[in-house]
Scaffold this active site. Structure first.
Site, PDB file in Angstrom:
ATOM      1  N   HIS A  25       0.967   1.507   9.801  1.00 52.13           N
ATOM      2  CA  HIS A  25       1.057   0.402  10.764  1.00 52.13           C
ATOM      3  C   HIS A  25       2.426   0.404  11.434  1.00 52.13           C
ATOM      4  CE1 HIS A  25       2.679  -1.341   7.045  1.00 52.13           C
ATOM      5  NE2 HIS A  25       3.249  -2.286   7.763  1.00 52.13           N
ATOM      6  N   HIS A  29       5.062  -1.587  11.505  1.00 50.51           N
ATOM      7  CA  HIS A  29       6.315  -2.146  10.990  1.00 50.51           C
ATOM      8  C   HIS A  29       7.351  -1.036  10.781  1.00 50.51           C
ATOM      9  CE1 HIS A  29       4.620  -6.181   9.413  1.00 50.51           C
ATOM     10  NE2 HIS A  29       5.183  -6.309  10.592  1.00 50.51           N
ATOM     11  N   ASP A  47       9.587  -0.465   8.609  1.00 52.41           N
ATOM     12  CA  ASP A  47       9.768   0.175   7.304  1.00 52.41           C
ATOM     13  C   ASP A  47       8.660   1.194   7.033  1.00 52.41           C
ATOM     14  OD1 ASP A  47       8.007  -1.963   7.069  1.00 52.41           O
ATOM     15  OD2 ASP A  47       8.398  -2.250   4.941  1.00 52.41           O
ATOM     16  N   HIS A  48       7.747   1.330   7.988  1.00 48.49           N
ATOM     17  CA  HIS A  48       6.685   2.337   7.865  1.00 48.49           C
ATOM     18  C   HIS A  48       6.715   3.390   8.976  1.00 48.49           C
ATOM     19  CE1 HIS A  48       4.508   0.348   4.527  1.00 48.49           C
ATOM     20  NE2 HIS A  48       5.237  -0.665   4.970  1.00 48.49           N
ATOM     21  N   HIS A  97      -3.117  -7.338   7.505  1.00 45.57           N
ATOM     22  CA  HIS A  97      -1.653  -7.266   7.550  1.00 45.57           C
ATOM     23  C   HIS A  97      -1.063  -7.499   8.947  1.00 45.57           C
ATOM     24  CE1 HIS A  97       2.305  -6.473   6.056  1.00 45.57           C
ATOM     25  NE2 HIS A  97       2.470  -5.478   6.893  1.00 45.57           N
ATOM     26  N   GLU A 132       0.174  -0.509  -2.135  1.00 41.59           N
ATOM     27  CA  GLU A 132       1.414  -1.290  -2.089  1.00 41.59           C
ATOM     28  C   GLU A 132       1.359  -2.344  -3.183  1.00 41.59           C
ATOM     29  OE1 GLU A 132       2.299  -4.658  -0.322  1.00 41.59           O
ATOM     30  OE2 GLU A 132       0.529  -4.994   0.930  1.00 41.59           O
ATOM     31  N   HIS A 151       5.940   0.518  -2.929  1.00 36.64           N
ATOM     32  CA  HIS A 151       6.307  -0.624  -2.099  1.00 36.64           C
ATOM     33  C   HIS A 151       6.342  -1.912  -2.921  1.00 36.64           C
ATOM     34  CE1 HIS A 151       6.256  -3.337   1.403  1.00 36.64           C
ATOM     35  NE2 HIS A 151       6.556  -2.285   2.142  1.00 36.64           N
ATOM     36  N   LYS A 177     -37.602  28.911  -7.376  1.00 32.29           N
ATOM     37  CA  LYS A 177     -39.045  29.086  -7.548  1.00 32.29           C
ATOM     38  C   LYS A 177     -39.349  29.680  -8.913  1.00 32.29           C
ATOM     39  CE  LYS A 177     -40.723  29.481  -2.816  1.00 32.29           C
ATOM     40  NZ  LYS A 177     -40.968  30.440  -1.743  1.00 32.29           N
TER      41      LYS A 177
END
Lengths: 600, 838
Positions: free
Chosen positions: A68, A70, A72-73, A157, A203, A414, A462
């Site tokens: 995502h 943010h 910190d990511h 989130h 997380e 995290h 078979k």
């Protein structure tokens, strides 16, 4: 031994700078590429030298996945791709790709404001980095290459946040990024199917917390803002450009409407339009209520919230201002704070965490006399409030997700070590799976037993069925055939077919074994005794005594010979083909027990 | 240490030593340690400890059995190391404290050791401490070296790596005494620590465990990379047989580390010249390693300055092998080059290429990247097989598109493996672009390619054909397209020019005519990344050939300019910004043609100015507005016709909008524009004739006032004065620089002006400045007179302001005192927010 290896370069027993390396079936994936707001030097980024020592980054890493927007990511992403030299694919969702540059520009501004342009990525680099992004849709399986595939799931989130499943063959890892298991004002709850990954990397920010109802917090927030405005005060809410700010805007807008309040609400730096734009564009990512009401009215087209002009800060009377940056680092939020701090009627509400080294951190820790430039002291008389609106899953939510996905193992990132320890025990007890919590730099290695699909030829099937044995998933059984490995495929075929396909000639291989029997009689007599014994024991098999004195049971041949040194001992030479291996070894063990006394 | 910090320190140490007080922010301890490092670098650590006994107390306290956080313990170990780096302070602490911190009785033997942060702190503490002979004795006595050996295999990458680094450091330190002379080969003559470490390395090299061999090789690589003292030669002589014996194993263990070591030795001037068969070892290694492992070694060898020719030739053959295989498999003649010819027969490489898709892609990408690195180097092999390499790059691109039809089985297999492979496409396009930068003998021949009809010209035609194929293909991914655009531009740029003319050569013009319809299509792509790459490509082309007739004609005959103009209204802000840049450039070059409409009787360029001003005033995103400001600044610099017509009106309008902008970069660029205007205005004032050499004489006041009048009329000064106190520091800095420049320019005329009677006076401007400094906005100042401006310029402390701005906006918050206060303030207030990041 196949294995999955996980090494956090960041977010291992800490919060901030998320960056997790996963190695799965020979593929290397980097999960998130975040920065740490608390440092102004190289330490703000993960230490990538641990990857670069493996050779060229683009050769080593198969892809980077960003969960995502943010910082910190994703804050280190332009540095990683444009300055460290990663030139491979980067995956994220469409909203994340659209919003990331705004946040990165926000961050660039703070960094340049502090230290100047030195050793920092430029706007052009942010753009170049974003152009390397491959945007993905929810639940769309994306082939990174022939073997590696990824799939995004909704994480709540923030707008566009996703959990990712990474799959190579039958091995898979799910990385949650940050997620929220309860819907909020504008987003839905995270969801994943029962994908049973080998490993779930989750997380654990609120590993030990059961959070109170968000409604209570919202009520509290509105009450505080209302009180301040009623007494004629000004309210400052420092925020980051996009994310929580919009949630609070909806909250205030609705409240203002309901209470018919007149005090102006401003949003700085032209972000209302931007927020509007992105929420409109990605309306499918918001929660059901917003999607429904969108038909009548766009929740993000605010009636009460207007764009802020710097001159408004001097206006008399109450007002609410959302200003960036979020931790009172510098810029407009800090300027307004300085102006309003001296009046006890005013209020500042910090809706998120502040790192050390910011004014936000100081006032949150209760400092009320702040030293400014030139030995000036700013006395903070305004009310300081902290309201957490961060949207992470709490302990209950994390357990719920583990239950949903049914992983073979869990790995916590995290979060704080002590809290993780508690959650780890809980997960291990409740789900009976291993749970890991590596520190940064520590590698967790998980052995896996990959299931390799093998195709069975029709002929072989078979033949099996002709023997009256129908395949049954619940009853595994032995099947003889030749395994052909060709073009990354495995096929089990009859040996005749294999020979034909591969153009090979047949060679017969016989297993042989010698069994010593104490029997002073002649070889022919011993053979006869063996024949009689086997005939009595193996009633379902065809036992024959051949004219040359040897005995056969199916393909098994038994001959008796004299022992060269001991005339009282006879040597039975037993030989069989691989098709009769079971019977061959059974016979051998039977003969080793000796012949029955009665016939002697 | 300043007294304020000294006062706060005891309380902080007490907090740190108290296990009930968690440390708020994991960055605080790092910053605290940074601060102690700065202090001890500048002064005596011993004195510091004596003046602040709380520090030693803290170090003693952490040793007590208690539930102390691993972070604080790790911090204390590192802190002790920082202090003990000075020998007198080391003696002071040695008695009891250091052995307890770093020896068996300390954390080493306790439960805390399971935390990687504590192990890391232990190593970093020792790394700081190991600076003097006493430290070496200490390390040998307390058994630390053995622990470091075992930490090389730690589960934490950080700890393991730091342990290796520490061994290198200790080895270097202990051999320092011997650095003067030539130490003997006999280990018995070496210092104890060195003996131990070298013994361990030897043992590891003998081992069958790959991790151990890797660790030993890594320690040696770092040692030879960092230290070139004579003892390193002795060490290499002693260890080279052991290293060589690794090559006898099959497969070669720790090949990657072995390559690093051999290259490190080869780069070391003392070692490479020593006679211990380095070149033979390198040659042997090249032969023993798999094609994938040998690539980096071959590249490393070719980058060496002094290296036997035979070895270089061998390395080059190895490097070229994968591409030679590709050429051979696709039925192409590797060409007249001997090197490539000899590279074709390696069956190992063919096996590696065909074993699996991943192996094939990996090997080819690495090879292309290595050759791309090698191509521009002066020491690259000569002759450089440009033609076969070009052929190989083109073939690879064709294989990836499926447009090659190889006759051989291997070729068909390769085709199946590479079809649609984006990784190889990207690497091949990068390499192809690099090949355009050919200098030397080939360059001369490139010219003839376009003119002659045989051989190489066909190859260049093929290069453009494959590039066009990629640019046209709907299957090309945005990243591939971007690289295709970049490579195309580089090839166009490298096309030969007729002497005295910088226009595109006829062949390149033909290419351009084919290219423009493709570009046109790409500018309409649904993918913003593609539209943007197309615009960036157009910007580059216009910048280079905008003034050339051939290019102009081709461009104007196409729909590209019209489409670009439409992209000014693109939904994606990045694309709008790129379109603004291109349009600005097209307009500068007279390439922006729109019919004169009744709404804009002034002509076509007027309408662009209006459009750009509209973007500047209304675009909700910063990028297009920034781009507009850059275009305007360039236009002003170039005396663009539209701007030059009524510069004052243009400036007034732009500055008014830019000064109100919410984006700091737009405001900063507004000041940049103001600076250009100021230079142009004052430039005219100072020297009427640009070629006249005028001595620095005092300027007469009258003309100066006149010269400043236009600046006043466009309200440049109010913008600059307000910007001095802008909430964004870079804007304030820019304004400060601008006003300082102006003051320097006008300094000579000081005192000769009289204040005017109309408009605000000096006092009211100064009052306004104070208000702005306090954060108030207030009303606009109105028209300022030049005399007032000059007086204010003299009275404002611009130098002081510049000094303050140079400090960085967070200099107060990041001071040590502030750090200590923050750490103390967080005690007891840690609540929900401690890990509530975003």
């Amino acid at each position: 031994m196949p294995e999955i290896r996980v090494t956090p370069l960041g977010a291992g027993q800490d919060v901030g700078r998320s960056c997790i390396l996963v190695s799965i079936a020979g593929k290397n994936v980097m999960l998130d590429c975040g920065m740490h707001m608390g440092f102004n030097d190289d330490r703000r980024f993960p230490d990538f030298s641990y990857i670069t020592r493996n050779g060229r980054l683009t050769d080593f890493l198969d892809c980077v996945i960003i969960s995502h927007f943010h910082l910190d990511h994703c804050g280190a992403l332009p540095y990683f791709s444009e300055m460290v030299g990663y030139d491979g694919p980067i995956y994220m969702t469409h909203p994340t790709q659209a919003i990331c540059p705004i946040l990165l520009e926000d961050y660039r501004k703070i960094a340049v404001d502090k230290k100047g342009e030195a050793n920092f990525f430029t706007s052009q680099m942010i753009k170049d980095c974003m152009k390397k992004v491959v945007a993905v849709h929810l639940h769309q399986t994306v082939q990174v290459d022939d073997e590696l595939e990824i799939k995004a799931y909704y994480a709540g989130h923030v707008l566009g946040a996703a959990m990712f499943q990474i799959k190579v063959g039958s091995e898979s890892v799910v990385y949650t990024g940050d997620y929220n298991m309860t819907p909020d004002r504008h987003l839905g709850a995270a969801w994943i199917d029962k994908c049973r990954p080998n490993l779930l990397i989750t997380e654990s920010t609120y590993a030990t917390t059961i959070r109170d109802s968000k409604r209570c917090r919202e009520r509290d927030f509105l009450k505080k803002v209302h009180e301040a405005v009623e007494r004629g005060g000004k309210v400052l809410i420092p925020v980051f450009a996009l994310g929580r700010a919009q949630e609070l805007c909806i909250l205030l807008e609705t409240f203002w409407e309901r209470m018919n309040l007149k005090a102006p609400i401003y949003f700085s730096t032209g972000l209302t339009e931007k927020a509007n734009h992105y929420y409109k564009l990605f309306i499918t990512w918001t929660n059901q209520k917003i999607r429904k009401t969108f038909v009548q009215r766009n929740m993000f087209e605010f009636k009460h919230i207007k764009a802020f002009d710097r001159a408004f800060a001097d206006n008399p009377g109450p007002m609410v201002v959302f200003a960036t940056p979020g931790m009172l680092h510098a810029g407009q939020s800090l300027q307004i704070f300085r102006k309003w701090a001296g009046n006890e009627k005013n209020m500042v509400i910090m809706p998120g965490y502040c790192v050390q080294g910011t004014v936000g951190h100081k006032i949150l820790s209760g400092q009320r006399k702040l030293e400014m430039e030139g030995r000036q002291v700013l006395e903070v008389k305004m009310q300081v409030e902290y309201m957490s609106f961060s949207a992470h899953a709490d302990a209950k939510g994390i357990m719920q997700l583990v239950g949903q996905a049914e992983p073979e193992s869990v790995l916590l990132v995290h979060g704080e070590a002590k809290k993780m320890e508690f959650l780890k025990q809980k997960i291990e007890q409740e789900f009976r799976v291993n749970c890991y919590m590596p520190a940064n730099g520590e590698t967790v290695t998980l052995p896996t037993s990959p299931s390799i699909p093998v195709g069975i030829s029709l002929g072989l099937l078979k033949r099996e069925m002709a023997q009256g044995l129908l395949p049954d998933a619940k009853k595994p059984r032995l099947l003889h055939g030749t395994l052909i490995m060709k073009d990354s495929n495995f096929r089990l075929v009859s040996s005749e077919q294999a020979l034909k396909e591969l153009g090979l000639a047949e060679h017969q291989l016989r297993f042989t074994c010698r069994v010593h029997l104490h029997d002073p009689r002649k070889e022919q007599e011993t053979a006869m005794r063996v024949y009689s014994h086997l005939k009595s024991v193996l009633k379902d098999h065809c036992v024959q005594h051949l004219p040359d004195g040897s005995v056969t049971v199916e393909s098994i041949l038994i001959q008796a010979a004299a022992h060269s040194e001991d005339p009282g001992t006879k040597v039975l030479l037993v030989s069989w083909t691989y098709q009769d291996e079971e019977l061959g070894s059974y016979l051998t063990s039977l003969l080793k027990k000796g012949l029955p006394q009665a016939s002697s | 240490m300043d007294p304020e910090c000294s006062q706060l320190l005891p309380a902080l140490c007490a907090v740190l030593a108290d296990p009930r007080q968690p440390v708020a922010d994991d960055t605080c301890l790092e910053k605290l340690l940074d601060w102690f490092k700065t202090i001890t670098k500048a002064g005596s650590s011993l004195l510091l400890l004596q003046e602040n006994p709380c520090l030693v107390e803290l170090l003693c306290h952490v040793l007590k059995p208690q539930d102390l956080s691993s972070r604080v313990l790790s911090f204390s170990l590192r802190l002790a190391g920082v202090f003990a780096a000075q020998e007198d302070c080391f003696q002071y602490l040695q008695g009891e404290l250091l052995p307890r911190l770093f020896g068996e009785p300390g954390p080493l033997g306790g439960a805390a050791w399971t935390a990687p942060s504590v192990r890391s702190g232990w190593i970093q503490g020792l790394r700081s401490l190991a600076q003097h002979p006493s430290a070496l004795h200490f390390l040998a006595d307390c058994g630390a070296v053995d622990t470091i050996f075992s930490l090389q295999g730690d589960s934490s990458l950080f700890v393991a790596s730091a342990a290796g680094q520490l061994l290198v450091h200790i080895l270097g330190l202990s051999m320092q005494g011997l650095a003067e002379g030539h130490p003997s080969l006999q280990a018995g003559d070496w210092p104890v620590c060195a003996q131990k470490i070298v013994g361990h390395i030897e043992e590891s090299l003998h081992s069958t465990a790959v991790p151990q061999i890797t660790q030993a090789l890594n320690v040696l690589t770092t040692t030879f990379g960092h230290c070139h003292d004579p003892w390193t030669q002795v060490l290499w002589v002693r260890l080279s047989p052991l290293v060589g014996s690794l090559l006898e194993k099959d497969p070669v263990p720790a090949a990657h580390s072995l390559v690093d070591l051999l290259l490190s030795v080869a780069r070391s001037p003392g070692l490479s010249s020593s006679s211990c068969g380095l070149w033979e070892t390198l040659a042997q290694t090249l032969n023993h390693l798999s094609p994938t492992q040998a690539g980096p070694l071959a590249l490393g060898i070719l980058k060496l300055q002094d290296c036997p020719q035979v070895l270089r030739a061998q390395a080059f053959v190895i490097l070229l092998q994968p591409l030679a295989c590709v050429l051979k498999a696709t039925g192409q003649d590797p060409g007249p080059s001997d090197v490539l010819d000899s590279a074709t027969g390696d069956s190992l490489t063919v096996d590696a290429l065909l074993s699996s898709k991943a192996a094939c892609v990996g090997l080819l990408c690495r090879t292309l990247a290595h050759l791309e690195l090698l191509q521009p180097l002066p020491q690259r092999p000569c002759p450089w097989p440009q033609e076969p390499l070009l052929g190989a790059a083109v073939t690879l691109l064709q294989l990836c598109r499926g447009s090659a039809s190889p006759a051989s089985d291997v070729g068909r297999h390769l085709c199946a493996l590479l079809l649609g492979c984006v990784r190889v496409q990207r690497a091949a396009l990068d390499f192809l672009g690099t090949l355009s930068q050919e200098t030397g003998p080939w360059k001369g021949r490139v010219g003839s390619f376009f003119m002659s009809v045989s051989g190489p010209q066909e190859l260049v035609t093929e290069v453009f054909a494959v590039l066009l194929e990629y640019l046209r293909s709907p299957d090309s991914s945005p990243t591939v397209l971007k690289k295709a655009f970049q490579a195309t531009f580089r090839w166009l740029l490298s096309s030969p020019k007729t002497p005295g003319c910088c226009d595109l050569e006829p062949h390149a013009l033909l290419v351009l005519r084919e290219l423009l319809p493709v570009l046109q299509k790409r500018l309409c792509s649904p993918c913003w990344e593609v539209r943007d790459s197309g615009l960036e490509f157009l910007t580059q082309m216009t910048r280079h050939w905008g003034g050339q007739a051939g290019f102009r004609h081709a461009l104007l005959a196409s729909e590209v300019p019209k489409l670009t103009e439409q992209l000014l209204r693109d939904p994606e802000s990045y694309v709008r910004a790129s379109a603004v840049t291109v349009m600005g450039q097209l307009s500068s070059q007279g390439l922006h043609v729109t019919p004169v409409s009744p709404e804009h009787p002034g002509g076509q360029q007027k309408s662009l100015l209006v459009e750009l001003l509209h973007i500047l005033s209304t675009d909700s995103e910063g990028f297009p507005r920034r781009a507009v400001m850059q275009v305007f600044t360039q236009w002003l610099r170039d005396h663009h016709a539209d701007v030059a017509g009524d510069t004052e009106q243009f400036m007034a309008r732009v500055l008014q909008v830019a000064s109100q902008d919410l984006d700091w970069e737009v405001r900063a660029q507004g000041l940049e524009l103001a600076l250009v205007f100021l230079e142009q205005t004052l430039g005219q004032f100072h020297s009427h004739c640009p070629y006249a050499v005028t001595p620095p004489v005092a300027a007469p006041a009258g003309p100066l006032a006149q010269a400043l009048q236009p600046l006043c009329r466009v309200r440049l000064f109010e913008f600059a004065f307000r910007a001095l106190f802008d909430c964004d520091r870079p804007v304030a800095q820019k304004s400060c620089d601008l006003l300082l420049f102006l003051r320097a320019k006008t300094a000579s005329s000081s005192g000769s002006l009289q204040e005017s009677r109309s408009g605000p006076d000096v006092a009211s401007v100064e009052a306004a400045l104070q208000r702005w400094q306090a954060g108030d906005q207030g009303q606009p100042l109105g028209d300022l007179e030049p005399e007032v401006v000059l007086a204010v310029l003299r009275s404002v402390d611009l130098e002081g302001l510049r000094g303050a701005l140079a400090e960085g906006s967070d200099h107060m918050e990041k001071s040590p005192q502030s750090l200590l206060q923050d750490m103390l303030a967080t005690v007891g207030v840690l609540g929900e927010n401690e890990a509530d990041c975003y």
